[in-house]
Design a protein around this motif. Structure first.
Motif, PDB file in Angstrom:
ATOM      1  N   PHE A  36      18.363  20.963 -15.940  1.00 59.07           N
ATOM      2  CA  PHE A  36      18.466  21.801 -15.030  1.00 59.07           C
ATOM      3  C   PHE A  36      17.759  22.867 -14.227  1.00 59.07           C
ATOM      4  O   PHE A  36      17.601  23.028 -13.399  1.00 59.07           O
ATOM      5  CB  PHE A  36      19.764  22.867 -15.575  1.00 59.07           C
ATOM      6  CG  PHE A  36      21.448  22.252 -15.737  1.00 59.07           C
ATOM      7  CD1 PHE A  36      21.295  20.700 -15.872  1.00 59.07           C
ATOM      8  CD2 PHE A  36      22.139  22.571 -16.708  1.00 59.07           C
ATOM      9  CE1 PHE A  36      22.626  20.118 -15.867  1.00 59.07           C
ATOM     10  CE2 PHE A  36      23.259  22.347 -17.253  1.00 59.07           C
ATOM     11  CZ  PHE A  36      23.896  20.557 -17.012  1.00 59.07           C
ATOM     12  N   ARG A  37      17.160  22.903 -14.812  1.00 62.17           N
ATOM     13  CA  ARG A  37      16.135  23.529 -14.475  1.00 62.17           C
ATOM     14  C   ARG A  37      14.665  23.024 -14.233  1.00 62.17           C
ATOM     15  O   ARG A  37      13.965  23.827 -13.171  1.00 62.17           O
ATOM     16  CB  ARG A  37      14.659  24.126 -15.869  1.00 62.17           C
ATOM     17  CG  ARG A  37      15.050  24.606 -16.850  1.00 62.17           C
ATOM     18  CD  ARG A  37      14.183  25.343 -17.946  1.00 62.17           C
ATOM     19  NE  ARG A  37      14.942  25.730 -19.152  1.00 62.17           N
ATOM     20  CZ  ARG A  37      14.996  24.906 -20.251  1.00 62.17           C
ATOM     21  NH1 ARG A  37      13.830  24.045 -20.570  1.00 62.17           N
ATOM     22  NH2 ARG A  37      15.394  25.188 -21.354  1.00 62.17           N
ATOM     23  N   LEU A  38      15.015  21.853 -13.678  1.00 63.77           N
ATOM     24  CA  LEU A  38      14.368  21.521 -12.964  1.00 63.77           C
ATOM     25  C   LEU A  38      14.737  20.866 -11.436  1.00 63.77           C
ATOM     26  O   LEU A  38      14.450  20.898 -10.461  1.00 63.77           O
ATOM     27  CB  LEU A  38      13.199  19.594 -13.059  1.00 63.77           C
ATOM     28  CG  LEU A  38      13.222  19.302 -14.284  1.00 63.77           C
ATOM     29  CD1 LEU A  38      13.076  17.970 -15.033  1.00 63.77           C
ATOM     30  CD2 LEU A  38      12.108  19.554 -14.141  1.00 63.77           C
ATOM     31  N   LYS A  39      16.045  21.793 -10.857  1.00 64.82           N
ATOM     32  CA  LYS A  39      16.683  21.716 -10.009  1.00 64.82           C
ATOM     33  C   LYS A  39      16.737  23.246  -9.281  1.00 64.82           C
ATOM     34  O   LYS A  39      16.138  24.010  -9.791  1.00 64.82           O
ATOM     35  CB  LYS A  39      18.040  21.363  -9.880  1.00 64.82           C
ATOM     36  CG  LYS A  39      18.882  22.384 -10.226  1.00 64.82           C
ATOM     37  CD  LYS A  39      20.396  22.460 -10.829  1.00 64.82           C
ATOM     38  CE  LYS A  39      21.469  23.774 -11.012  1.00 64.82           C
ATOM     39  NZ  LYS A  39      21.181  25.251 -10.401  1.00 64.82           N
ATOM     40  N   PRO A  40      16.521  23.390  -7.586  1.00 60.26           N
ATOM     41  CA  PRO A  40      16.859  24.691  -7.495  1.00 60.26           C
ATOM     42  C   PRO A  40      17.595  25.466  -8.016  1.00 60.26           C
ATOM     43  O   PRO A  40      19.150  25.274  -8.347  1.00 60.26           O
ATOM     44  CB  PRO A  40      16.896  24.397  -5.657  1.00 60.26           C
ATOM     45  CG  PRO A  40      16.144  23.464  -5.524  1.00 60.26           C
ATOM     46  CD  PRO A  40      16.855  22.404  -7.260  1.00 60.26           C
TER      47      PRO A  40
END
Length: 198
Positions: A36-40
């Motif tokens: 989830f941290r890899l998405k805006p």
């Protein structure tokens, strides 16, 4: 909808945890939070929980969806519950609706699957879209940026019969771990994103 796009999260290795292992939901949450941290930060997470309550083994997705309904927020939207399941008969229409309503979302598919005896009880997080119905020879659209599956029983023969005769306790317990892991992951990722923006 990022159904087929190759994104950064494809570089994360697949993950698996046995649902009866200690702190299984926390291990799952830590892995999902990484994804989830890899998405805006503002990008929605859409959970498509596939299955039907007409078959014990195939009820994993709707059970997860129902458990997460109370956790729905601006960042996590759930499709597929016991009351409103996403299954073979309506999957195409649901995906078209999601594409229209959430065109820039991270889509995660959740579904039950069959596997080897030694793998029953494993919860897997796998890169790329899910091919629902493949185990029972159905041609359905692929779903998800990545997907979560729970191996609920042994595959390879009489799949419909095996799904119908899967123990409800296994499916319920796996659904609880997946729902808890997803809920904790969203909290972890959003907390860290807020801290990072201060």
């Amino acid at each position: 909808m990022n159904t087929f796009e190759n994104r950064k999260d494809s570089f994360l290795p697949p993950f698996k945890v046995e649902y009866r292992s200690e702190n299984a939901d926390e291990h799952l949450a830590l892995h999902l939070a990484q994804r989830f941290r890899l998405k805006p930060f503002e990008e929605e997470i859409i959970l498509v929980c596939i299955g039907t309550d007409r078959s014990t083994g195939d009820a994993l997705g709707p059970l997860v969806g129902s458990k997460l309904q109370t956790h729905s927020s601006r960042l996590l939207q759930v499709y597929g519950t016991l009351d409103d399941p996403v299954h073979a008969m309506n999957l195409t229409d649901k995906l078209e609706f999601i594409q229209t309503k959430h065109p820039k979302a991270t889509v995660i598919a959740v579904d039950a699957c069959l596997g080897q005896f030694s793998h029953v009880g494993n919860i897997n997080v796998i890169n790329g879209p899910l091919k629902p119905g493949a185990g029972v020879k159905k041609e359905l659209p692929a779903v998800g940026t990545f997907h979560i599956t729970g191996i609920v029983n042994v595959g390879g023969f009489m799949e419909y019969f095996v799904l119908q005769n899967t123990r409800l306790a296994v499916v319920m317990n796996m659904a609880e771990i997946i729902a808890s892991g997803l809920s904790k992951a969203v909290s972890l990722a959003s907390e860290e994103s807020r801290l990072g923006s201060i």
